[in-house]
Design an enzyme around this catalytic site. Sequence first.
Site, short mmCIF file in Angstrom:
data_model
loop_
_atom_site.label_atom_id
_atom_site.label_comp_id
_atom_site.label_asym_id
_atom_site.label_seq_id
_atom_site.Cartn_x
_atom_site.Cartn_y
_atom_site.Cartn_z
CG ASP A 133 -1.77 1.38 1.27
OD1 ASP A 133 -2.10 1.63 0.14
OD2 ASP A 133 -2.13 1.49 2.47
CG ASP A 171 -3.67 4.28 -2.20
OD1 ASP A 171 -3.08 3.32 -1.87
OD2 ASP A 171 -4.72 4.58 -1.71
#
Length: 467
Positions: free
Chosen positions: A62, A254
């Site tokens: 992440d 992201d």
Amino acid sequence: MMQRLALVALAVTLSVQGPSVDRREEQTLHFYNIPLTGIIDEGYSASIDIGNPPQQFNILIDTGSSNLAVAGRRYMAESFFDTSQSESFAWLHERVSVRYTRGYWEGGLALDDLKFSALPTRPIRAKFAVIDYSRHFFVNGSQWQGILGLGYPSIAEDGVKPFWETYTDRHNFLDIFSIGLCGLQSKSNVHGTNESQGVLTLGGTDKSKMSSEMQFTPIVRETYFEVVVTDLMVAGESLGMDCKEYNFPRAIVDSGTTQLRLPSRVFLQVVERIKAAVAHSMDVHDGFWVGAEVICWSVEDPKFGLFPNLSLSLLHGPHSFFSLLVVPEQYLGPVVFTNPDLQPDSNCYRFSIGVSHSGTILGATIMEGFYVSFDRAHSRIGFAQLGCSKFAHLSQRPLVSEWRNSPTDLSTCQFMLYQPNERPVLVAAYVLVSVACLCLLPLFVIFLHGQLTCCSRTDEDTGALLK
């Protein structure tokens, strides 16, 4: 941000296919490729070992957060970290909690030995959270048991030093990592093949993964990986919106977000354009555009060609930009039904573009098909075309254009958050207080004079009575 010490040896290409890196080869490498597993509805994960003896876990990769955490309770995930079984484990007697767009966890901060399973000769001793409570974070039946945030220290909760900072300090890596995503697969397909669905490159970029020149966009704010979107096109036609709207309040890259997420006004414009493009050839219910329904077609008769390509332009320099061509195979995500009895004979897809209330998010939907370099050492993000089997057969693949000049200053597309300079504010506060005191001083003098006069008259009256 500290510049990392580069190794002197020439970079040698390495692709990790087995469980570990050959120690003899390891001595000459700038970077290391860690295989990623990508499963539909679960995202992309890497395998890490924690503790002594090591316990192995799959953790989500992440770039939109900065904390490392792993499940610490049996009921949370398929497996959990048993602290009592690690001889090197230590509690730090602190609590950590992280809230995401969807999901929340909290746990105790701990210290132990960690390493990537594919790179066992590069261990570190680092801080991480052992999760003991969560809401909407772990997915039932998922193959991952934790999360690795690769963002900047500024967004790490409770000031915990991020794993990547510790890792680069310990092993003198360049402060660069790269991610290549090749498309999510069903669990059965993933377990039935030795082929990885992506790669995480530590310490640099692997040119053998690139099928085009890499184009760079600056990281404009080192919190999230924040970039500037200069334009968005559907079927080759610009939305024609003020470019600040694409970046309100920010635009980030992201990997932990599946969709391409857009501010509401931008999202509505994109949906309207795509609807218009497909309206004459197929009937799509309104629920599809908000993620409530799926569309299906037979394997022999795919409908991707009925949907238009998208193009996202990113800032290259103040007067230049480059574009990412996004094909329907990227923004139409495959669906796997949890109940096999409900799985139709045809292939089904969901709309992988959604609304965001926190700005534009270039999630895995956009990253798939590209090799993305998070070059923190030079405050930039690079995009190159990635050779993936998922896109190899397509007549139109995801593309990265060469940068082009613009007559206007594209840096003005960035939405500038108001961040007041504290010193002028303090000076102004002192000035206002001083002025207020000066204004009150005459009143204080008048009040004091009145009190003294009153006391003087009282004394005279008292003296007269005594006489």
